[in-house]
Design a protein around this motif. Structure first.
Motif, PDB file in Angstrom:
ATOM      1  N   GLY A  10      51.988  73.242  86.852  1.00  0.00           N
ATOM      2  CA  GLY A  10      51.297  74.504  86.585  1.00  0.00           C
ATOM      3  C   GLY A  10      51.778  75.628  87.473  1.00  0.00           C
ATOM      4  N   VAL A  11      51.978  75.341  88.733  1.00  0.00           N
ATOM      5  CA  VAL A  11      52.450  76.370  89.665  1.00  0.00           C
ATOM      6  C   VAL A  11      53.880  76.791  89.326  1.00  0.00           C
ATOM      7  N   LEU A  12      54.727  75.834  88.995  1.00  0.00           N
ATOM      8  CA  LEU A  12      56.120  76.151  88.669  1.00  0.00           C
ATOM      9  C   LEU A  12      56.240  76.955  87.381  1.00  0.00           C
ATOM     10  N   LEU A  13      55.345  76.718  86.421  1.00  0.00           N
ATOM     11  CA  LEU A  13      55.389  77.471  85.173  1.00  0.00           C
ATOM     12  C   LEU A  13      55.184  78.968  85.389  1.00  0.00           C
ATOM     13  N   TRP A  62      57.710  89.060  81.879  1.00  0.00           N
ATOM     14  CA  TRP A  62      56.905  88.970  80.661  1.00  0.00           C
ATOM     15  C   TRP A  62      56.646  87.516  80.285  1.00  0.00           C
ATOM     16  N   LEU A  63      57.492  86.617  80.708  1.00  0.00           N
ATOM     17  CA  LEU A  63      57.266  85.203  80.418  1.00  0.00           C
ATOM     18  C   LEU A  63      56.017  84.671  81.117  1.00  0.00           C
ATOM     19  N   VAL A  64      55.604  85.334  82.171  1.00  0.00           N
ATOM     20  CA  VAL A  64      54.389  84.906  82.873  1.00  0.00           C
ATOM     21  C   VAL A  64      53.194  84.998  81.935  1.00  0.00           C
ATOM     22  N   PRO A  69      48.719  80.811  80.651  1.00  0.00           N
ATOM     23  CA  PRO A  69      47.666  79.961  80.065  1.00  0.00           C
ATOM     24  C   PRO A  69      47.997  78.471  80.119  1.00  0.00           C
ATOM     25  N   VAL A  70      49.260  78.135  79.901  1.00  0.00           N
ATOM     26  CA  VAL A  70      49.660  76.730  79.972  1.00  0.00           C
ATOM     27  C   VAL A  70      49.532  76.229  81.411  1.00  0.00           C
ATOM     28  N   ALA A  71      49.919  77.064  82.356  1.00  0.00           N
ATOM     29  CA  ALA A  71      49.806  76.686  83.768  1.00  0.00           C
ATOM     30  C   ALA A  71      48.341  76.489  84.160  1.00  0.00           C
ATOM     31  N   MET A  72      47.484  77.368  83.662  1.00  0.00           N
ATOM     32  CA  MET A  72      46.062  77.217  83.967  1.00  0.00           C
ATOM     33  C   MET A  72      45.518  75.923  83.368  1.00  0.00           C
TER      34      MET A  72
END
Length: 84
Positions: A10-13, A62-64, A69-72
């Protein structure tokens, strides 16, 4: 996967796209090139114009919006697995 691996994923995403954006803006700053969301000035490195690459790296922030949401979800899943 263990909860630690889920949390790290999640953090790396979020960190990877943000880091790429910082890399692009950092290189532009070192070269003294103007770089913003509209465009990039021509930037020569060893006779090759790298302004397109710098602009692409800079716009990775912008990829963030897509990966956050996936990382969360990964972090929530890690918390659930750790609780069990």
């Amino acid at each position: 996967m263990s909860p630690v691996q889920w949390a790290l994923t999640g953090v790396l995403l979020v960190a990877v796209p943000f880091g790429l954006s910082l890399l692009g803006s950092g290189i532009a700053a070192l070269k003294g090139t103007r770089l913003d969301a509209g465009s990039a000035e021509p930037c020569l490195l060893l006779g090759v114009d790298i302004s397109g690459l710098l602009y692409t790296l800079f716009m990775c922030y912008w990829l963030v919006l897509l990966t956050a949401p996936v990382a969360m979800g990964c972090l929530i899943w890690a918390a659930i697995k750790a609780w069990w």
